[in-house]
Design an enzyme around this catalytic site. Structure first.
Site, PDB file in Angstrom:
ATOM      1  N   ARG A 119     -12.199  17.026   4.388  1.00 20.48           N
ATOM      2  CA  ARG A 119     -12.504  15.861   3.523  1.00 20.48           C
ATOM      3  C   ARG A 119     -11.802  15.910   2.176  1.00 20.48           C
ATOM      4  N   LYS A 141      -0.837   6.189  -2.290  1.00 20.86           N
ATOM      5  CA  LYS A 141      -0.967   5.622  -0.940  1.00 20.86           C
ATOM      6  C   LYS A 141      -0.411   6.621   0.069  1.00 20.86           C
ATOM      7  N   GLU A 183      14.621  -0.174  -4.141  1.00 21.68           N
ATOM      8  CA  GLU A 183      13.317  -0.132  -4.820  1.00 21.68           C
ATOM      9  C   GLU A 183      13.493  -0.005  -6.328  1.00 21.68           C
ATOM     10  N   LYS A 225       5.630   2.167 -12.263  1.00 27.48           N
ATOM     11  CA  LYS A 225       4.637   2.247 -11.196  1.00 27.48           C
ATOM     12  C   LYS A 225       3.364   2.925 -11.690  1.00 27.48           C
ATOM     13  N   GLU A 235      -5.060  -1.574  -5.285  1.00 21.62           N
ATOM     14  CA  GLU A 235      -4.384  -2.838  -4.983  1.00 21.62           C
ATOM     15  C   GLU A 235      -5.327  -4.017  -4.791  1.00 21.62           C
ATOM     16  N   ARG A 239      -1.160  -4.544  -8.527  1.00 22.38           N
ATOM     17  CA  ARG A 239      -0.345  -3.640  -7.728  1.00 22.38           C
ATOM     18  C   ARG A 239       0.431  -4.378  -6.641  1.00 22.38           C
ATOM     19  N   ASN A 243       5.161  -5.464  -4.180  1.00 23.02           N
ATOM     20  CA  ASN A 243       5.623  -5.886  -2.861  1.00 23.02           C
ATOM     21  C   ASN A 243       6.714  -6.949  -2.921  1.00 23.02           C
ATOM     22  N   HIS A 246       9.000  -7.566   0.003  1.00 17.34           N
ATOM     23  CA  HIS A 246       8.498  -6.772   1.115  1.00 17.34           C
ATOM     24  C   HIS A 246       7.982  -7.599   2.289  1.00 17.34           C
ATOM     25  N   HIS A 250       9.628  -7.045   5.647  1.00 20.74           N
ATOM     26  CA  HIS A 250       8.793  -6.610   6.761  1.00 20.74           C
ATOM     27  C   HIS A 250       9.196  -7.340   8.048  1.00 20.74           C
ATOM     28  N   HIS A 263      14.152   0.574   5.424  1.00 19.06           N
ATOM     29  CA  HIS A 263      13.185  -0.185   4.636  1.00 19.06           C
ATOM     30  C   HIS A 263      13.831  -0.779   3.386  1.00 19.06           C
TER      31      HIS A 263
HETATM   32  N1  LIG Z   1       3.075   5.694   0.100  1.00 15.87           N
HETATM   33  C1  LIG Z   1       3.754   4.736  -0.479  1.00 15.87           C
HETATM   34  O1  LIG Z   1       3.363   4.194  -1.497  1.00 15.87           O
HETATM   35  C2  LIG Z   1       5.066   4.330   0.138  1.00 15.87           C
HETATM   36  C3  LIG Z   1       5.939   3.503  -0.565  1.00 15.87           C
HETATM   37  C4  LIG Z   1       7.152   3.223   0.014  1.00 15.87           C
HETATM   38  C5  LIG Z   1       7.486   3.731   1.243  1.00 15.87           C
HETATM   39  N2  LIG Z   1       6.613   4.527   1.895  1.00 15.87           N
HETATM   40  C6  LIG Z   1       6.938   5.126   3.188  1.00 15.87           C
HETATM   41  O2  LIG Z   1       8.020   6.018   2.987  1.00 15.87           O
HETATM   42  C7  LIG Z   1       8.773   6.096   4.180  1.00 15.87           C
HETATM   43  C8  LIG Z   1      10.216   5.972   3.855  1.00 15.87           C
HETATM   44  O3  LIG Z   1      10.567   7.030   2.967  1.00 15.87           O
HETATM   45  P1  LIG Z   1      12.053   7.556   2.872  1.00 15.87           P
HETATM   46  O4  LIG Z   1      12.937   6.410   2.623  1.00 15.87           O
HETATM   47  O5  LIG Z   1      12.045   8.688   1.926  1.00 15.87           O
HETATM   48  O6  LIG Z   1      12.352   8.008   4.373  1.00 15.87           O
HETATM   49  P2  LIG Z   1      12.343   9.430   5.091  1.00 15.87           P
HETATM   50  O7  LIG Z   1      11.234  10.254   4.642  1.00 15.87           O
HETATM   51  O8  LIG Z   1      12.429   9.130   6.538  1.00 15.87           O
HETATM   52  O9  LIG Z   1      13.715  10.083   4.599  1.00 15.87           O
HETATM   53  C9  LIG Z   1      14.927   9.477   4.935  1.00 15.87           C
HETATM   54  C10 LIG Z   1      15.870  10.471   5.609  1.00 15.87           C
HETATM   55  O10 LIG Z   1      16.415  11.352   4.632  1.00 15.87           O
HETATM   56  C11 LIG Z   1      16.227  12.705   5.034  1.00 15.87           C
HETATM   57  N3  LIG Z   1      16.118  13.474   3.802  1.00 15.87           N
HETATM   58  C12 LIG Z   1      15.062  13.566   2.971  1.00 15.87           C
HETATM   59  N4  LIG Z   1      15.401  14.255   1.869  1.00 15.87           N
HETATM   60  C13 LIG Z   1      16.689  14.613   2.012  1.00 15.87           C
HETATM   61  C14 LIG Z   1      17.593  15.329   1.202  1.00 15.87           C
HETATM   62  N5  LIG Z   1      17.243  15.766  -0.017  1.00 15.87           N
HETATM   63  N6  LIG Z   1      18.852  15.548   1.677  1.00 15.87           N
HETATM   64  C15 LIG Z   1      19.210  15.059   2.884  1.00 15.87           C
HETATM   65  N7  LIG Z   1      18.402  14.348   3.683  1.00 15.87           N
HETATM   66  C16 LIG Z   1      17.148  14.138   3.239  1.00 15.87           C
HETATM   67  C17 LIG Z   1      15.008  12.650   5.884  1.00 15.87           C
HETATM   68  O11 LIG Z   1      14.926  13.771   6.736  1.00 15.87           O
HETATM   69  C18 LIG Z   1      15.206  11.358   6.638  1.00 15.87           C
HETATM   70  O12 LIG Z   1      16.083  11.554   7.711  1.00 15.87           O
HETATM   71  C19 LIG Z   1       8.242   5.026   5.106  1.00 15.87           C
HETATM   72  O13 LIG Z   1       7.436   5.618   6.088  1.00 15.87           O
HETATM   73  C20 LIG Z   1       7.406   4.142   4.192  1.00 15.87           C
HETATM   74  O14 LIG Z   1       6.307   3.549   4.872  1.00 15.87           O
HETATM   75  C21 LIG Z   1       5.420   4.829   1.361  1.00 15.87           C
HETATM   76  N1  LIG Z   2     -22.205  13.119   7.781  1.00 17.26           N
HETATM   77  C1  LIG Z   2     -23.166  13.954   7.528  1.00 17.26           C
HETATM   78  O1  LIG Z   2     -23.531  14.175   6.370  1.00 17.26           O
HETATM   79  C2  LIG Z   2     -23.862  14.628   8.652  1.00 17.26           C
HETATM   80  C3  LIG Z   2     -25.052  15.329   8.442  1.00 17.26           C
HETATM   81  C4  LIG Z   2     -25.676  15.876   9.534  1.00 17.26           C
HETATM   82  C5  LIG Z   2     -25.145  15.732  10.799  1.00 17.26           C
HETATM   83  N2  LIG Z   2     -23.977  15.055  10.963  1.00 17.26           N
HETATM   84  C6  LIG Z   2     -23.412  14.872  12.290  1.00 17.26           C
HETATM   85  O2  LIG Z   2     -24.289  14.059  13.043  1.00 17.26           O
HETATM   86  C7  LIG Z   2     -24.146  14.372  14.418  1.00 17.26           C
HETATM   87  C8  LIG Z   2     -25.507  14.544  15.008  1.00 17.26           C
HETATM   88  O3  LIG Z   2     -26.215  13.329  14.857  1.00 17.26           O
HETATM   89  P1  LIG Z   2     -27.397  12.941  15.827  1.00 17.26           P
HETATM   90  O4  LIG Z   2     -28.334  14.053  15.887  1.00 17.26           O
HETATM   91  O5  LIG Z   2     -27.858  11.600  15.424  1.00 17.26           O
HETATM   92  O6  LIG Z   2     -26.662  12.935  17.250  1.00 17.26           O
HETATM   93  P2  LIG Z   2     -26.092  11.755  18.174  1.00 17.26           P
HETATM   94  O7  LIG Z   2     -25.413  10.742  17.365  1.00 17.26           O
HETATM   95  O8  LIG Z   2     -25.293  12.440  19.219  1.00 17.26           O
HETATM   96  O9  LIG Z   2     -27.411  11.127  18.812  1.00 17.26           O
HETATM   97  C9  LIG Z   2     -28.205  11.909  19.656  1.00 17.26           C
HETATM   98  C10 LIG Z   2     -28.456  11.222  21.003  1.00 17.26           C
HETATM   99  O10 LIG Z   2     -29.391  10.163  20.815  1.00 17.26           O
HETATM  100  C11 LIG Z   2     -28.872   8.963  21.369  1.00 17.26           C
HETATM  101  N3  LIG Z   2     -29.475   7.883  20.601  1.00 17.26           N
HETATM  102  C12 LIG Z   2     -29.132   7.477  19.357  1.00 17.26           C
HETATM  103  N4  LIG Z   2     -30.017   6.564  18.931  1.00 17.26           N
HETATM  104  C13 LIG Z   2     -30.906   6.369  19.918  1.00 17.26           C
HETATM  105  C14 LIG Z   2     -32.051   5.543  20.063  1.00 17.26           C
HETATM  106  N5  LIG Z   2     -32.476   4.774  19.050  1.00 17.26           N
HETATM  107  N6  LIG Z   2     -32.729   5.586  21.232  1.00 17.26           N
HETATM  108  C15 LIG Z   2     -32.317   6.413  22.227  1.00 17.26           C
HETATM  109  N7  LIG Z   2     -31.267   7.221  22.145  1.00 17.26           N
HETATM  110  C16 LIG Z   2     -30.564   7.198  20.984  1.00 17.26           C
HETATM  111  C17 LIG Z   2     -27.406   9.124  21.244  1.00 17.26           C
HETATM  112  O11 LIG Z   2     -26.716   8.271  22.130  1.00 17.26           O
HETATM  113  C18 LIG Z   2     -27.224  10.594  21.597  1.00 17.26           C
HETATM  114  O12 LIG Z   2     -27.229  10.764  22.965  1.00 17.26           O
HETATM  115  C19 LIG Z   2     -23.266  15.601  14.487  1.00 17.26           C
HETATM  116  O13 LIG Z   2     -21.976  15.216  14.897  1.00 17.26           O
HETATM  117  C20 LIG Z   2     -23.233  16.121  13.060  1.00 17.26           C
HETATM  118  O14 LIG Z   2     -22.026  16.779  12.753  1.00 17.26           O
HETATM  119  C21 LIG Z   2     -23.346  14.510   9.928  1.00 17.26           C
HETATM  120 ZN   LIG Z   3       9.063  -0.474  -0.351  1.00 16.38          ZN
END
Ligand SMILES: NC(=O)c1ccc[n+]([C@@H]2O[C@H](COP(=O)([O-])OP(=O)(O)OC[C@H]3O[C@@H](n4cnc5c(N)ncnc54)[C@H](O)[C@@H]3O)[C@@H](O)[C@H]2O)c1
Ligand SMILES: NC(=O)c1ccc[n+]([C@@H]2O[C@H](COP(=O)([O-])OP(=O)(O)OC[C@H]3O[C@@H](n4cnc5c(N)ncnc54)[C@H](O)[C@@H]3O)[C@@H](O)[C@H]2O)c1
Ligand SMILES: [Zn+2]
Ligand SMILES: [Zn+2]
Lengths: 360, 360
Positions: A119, A141, A183, A225, A235, A239, A243, A246, A250, A263
């Site tokens: 997490r 992002k 960009e 940015k 966004e 933000r 785009n 874009h 796209h 891109h």
């Molecule tokens: N998270 C965001 O806010 C955001 C914004 C824009 C784009 N993106 C994402 O980014 C991706 C595109 O990023 P990109 O353009 O960097 O592409 P990329 O990561 O695919 O890199 C482009 C190419 O350059 C190569 N490469 C990287 N660094 C190198 C280096 N120093 N020397 C030689 N080669 C190198 C990579 O291996 C790849 O073949 C897309 O998936 C897009 O969705 C995300």
């Molecule tokens: N996110 C958290 O903070 C947190 C905390 C504790 C446990 N968990 C998770 O929760 C899961 C266990 O939850 P659970 O004990 O509810 O198990 P579950 O979701 O598997 O439910 C138990 C059984 O009861 C059945 N069932 C559900 N509601 C019913 C109803 N009203 N009548 C008849 N049957 C019903 C389900 O289909 C299942 O077979 C685990 O995966 C655990 O990791 C998460």
């Molecule tokens: Zn872009």
């Protein structure tokens, strides 16, 4: 070296921009945990992994690596899972740090893995493409693609720090450099006409990979940015201006199949279409549109789209995320250096903006 | 109906507790979006899906469903992906709401899907087991299992609202009811001796599924958890107290293979072990330990573990997340109604606490 901060309260973080940064000092300061997982791809690993591995080992950290195949088509669930496998096989715990070493694909995947593992664990971005330095590494992002849509699954995950080193851009293919410049130009068009002038004057130095000039460009983009992200992290408003070009882009990317047009190339052509529509609305002049085209041509970017049937083009645009309640909203230019998001245009004008910019 | 709030600033949200709640009014108020995806499993769908479907349709919403197979073993990537498939096939966008209708497994999976789809959409919990009403639906922990560890991948995702309806507990199998009561007893032991007395007095009514009494118990547990979560959302400190009995229990669950012992059953026995260790440390009396056992027996819960070789038991405990830098930390009882987290016990005492509570 220049340092910028993304101001997000208790998740405030620095972006370091320079060339041949002494990474070890920065890394030592920003990676508090003992366990470090470097996520990268085969291409980048060959070039830079040994260097970083050595740095972490000199710092006495426990380092593991996860080397993914190179390409957007691997930005999926199966390959995300490989990162979790690597983390668990290395017995890493909640106190580990995930380091993204690569372009946007690696940054997005490693970031989403860092957001999700136990997490949420620490995350560091070392972007190695121009695009990732000016765009994807900043703002938190992260995500992966779904067969039914790009970037559909992910998280907002801010890193502890971003380290953008111009030295790594030396090995970047020309076409990728230009895609990153799309960009860069975007920031100028949507928010800073003075930066547009600077780009027009410095484009050849950028293409020559002059590190000082690259660092300056990256700094200006990140500053822009960072400011927008600080105002609107998830966004809800401003933000969306990032785009510009874009939604059109796209459509081109989708129609061509991802990977055939980069891109940045699609965004370049998309910005020309956005400029055309802005001109039709009377917001910018014919000269302004020509200027947009010119700066893109200077950066070796395409300014016309392949001949895509108009219905298909519109269909892809409608599938874009910016559609709210069935109403297409576009980022357009009030003037060069000022973008707005709007739905106030006619369908005929939209069609015109596309048709005027298809290859002859 | 009683209402409680989890105080998390701008992510503050209500928990509604009652029986035969008029869900439609609540749902209408808390689900602002047009698109509603109900995630449930085959068992719960058969019992309650028609009811909720009708409610949403009466409200004029666009409803889609994702019905997963029933069981902890499906709390994995493949089945998480089915939720994304359903969302995208239904053409749902960033403004949709994911509703978890089921126990903790469904709540955890649907919550993680809601956290990740388009980097976060609205989320509503309708917990249908006692365990999910008192524990998993409150506090925002969501996630899935990895072959190498339970709940290893996930997100903190707070819902917009939780709707806990005692009426649905009528159909819950007895063993599941008791497993839920283990977590109920946990709250009493770790923080509220007055609640322990109340439980001792009301256990038979709880087992008879007296709705008023169940609602009261759920209310007290949620109030407790809500307070802790508000103080420590991401488990940096106090929230760890909620793991009373869980590190021991984890060893039993892991050794037995998930599903053979229910989580609550393992936690019950784990709490006996924690009480035993607390007694050895001189914190609680032999009578206190007997009282812990008695209330668990009243709830039809096991108080002794299967014969697990001690090395294996300790090995599983060491793999638990509460281990920090190789040092095992346990939640123990200073007195009945007050837990602390500590590493100040001898290995021999730890072993004793396990061996004293194995089946003869
Ligand atoms: N998270 C965001 O806010 C955001 C914004 C824009 C784009 N993106 C994402 O980014 C991706 C595109 O990023 P990109 O353009 O960097 O592409 P990329 O990561 O695919 O890199 C482009 C190419 O350059 C190569 N490469 C990287 N660094 C190198 C280096 N120093 N020397 C030689 N080669 C190198 C990579 O291996 C790849 O073949 C897309 O998936 C897009 O969705 C995300
Ligand atoms: N996110 C958290 O903070 C947190 C905390 C504790 C446990 N968990 C998770 O929760 C899961 C266990 O939850 P659970 O004990 O509810 O198990 P579950 O979701 O598997 O439910 C138990 C059984 O009861 C059945 N069932 C559900 N509601 C019913 C109803 N009203 N009548 C008849 N049957 C019903 C389900 O289909 C299942 O077979 C685990 O995966 C655990 O990791 C998460
Ligand atoms: Zn872009
Ligand atoms: Zn539990």
């Amino acid at each position: 070296m220049q340092t910028l901060f993304v101001e997000l309260g208790d998740r405030r973080y620095p972006i370091f921009i320079g060339h041949q940064l002494d990474g070890s000092k920065l890394l030592d300061q920003y990676i508090q945990s003992q366990q470090v997982m470097i996520v990268t791809n085969t291409t980048v690993a060959e070039l830079y992994l040994a260097h970083y591995l050595k740095q972490f080992q000199m710092m006495g950290r426990t380092v593991a690596t996860c080397i993914l195949p190179d390409g957007e088509k691997y930005k999926d669930f199966q390959h995300l899972h490989l990162i979790f496998d690597a983390l668990l096989e290395a017995n890493f715990n909640r106190d580990c740090t995930v380091v993204a070493l690569g372009g946007g694909v690696i940054g997005d995947m490693a970031g989403y893995a860092a957001a999700s593992f136990q997490r949420g664990v620490n995350f560091i971005q070392i972007p190695t493409t121009l695009l990732s330095q000016v765009d994807s590494s900043v703002g938190g992002k992260t995500g992966i693609n779904h067969p039914l849509g790009k970037n559909m699954i992910g998280a907002f995950k801010q890193p502890e720090a971003v380290i953008a080193d111009m030295a790594v851009l030396d090995t970047l293919p020309d076409r990728e450099l230009s895609a990153g410049l799309a960009e860069v130009i975007k920031y100028a068009l949507l928010g800073d006409v003075e930066f547009l002038i600077w780009l027009e004057q410095n484009m050849s130095k950028l293409l020559d990979r002059d590190r000082e000039v690259l660092a300056e460009a990256v700094y200006r983009c990140c500053a822009h940015k960072a400011r927008i992200v600080a105002n609107d992290e998830t966004e809800k408003g401003e933000r969306a201006l990032l785009n510009l070009g874009h939604t059109y882009g796209h459509a081109i990317e989708s129609y061509m199949g991802y990977g055939n047009w980069l891109h940045g190339e699609a965004v370049a052509t998309g910005m020309v279409m956005a400029a055309s529509l802005s001109e039709q609305l009377g917001w910018i002049s014919t000269e302004d549109v020509a200027r947009v085209k010119d700066v893109l041509i200077q950066a070796n970017l395409p300014i016309a789209s392949p001949k895509i049937p108009i219905d298909e083009f519109l269909g892809y645009m409608a599938h874009d995320k910016k559609v709210l309640n069935g109403q297409l909203r576009l980022v357009l230019l009030k003037c060069l250096g000022e973008a707005v998001i709007t739905k106030d245009f006619e369908q005929s004008q939209l069609i015109q903006s596309i048709q005027d910019n298809l290859v002859a």
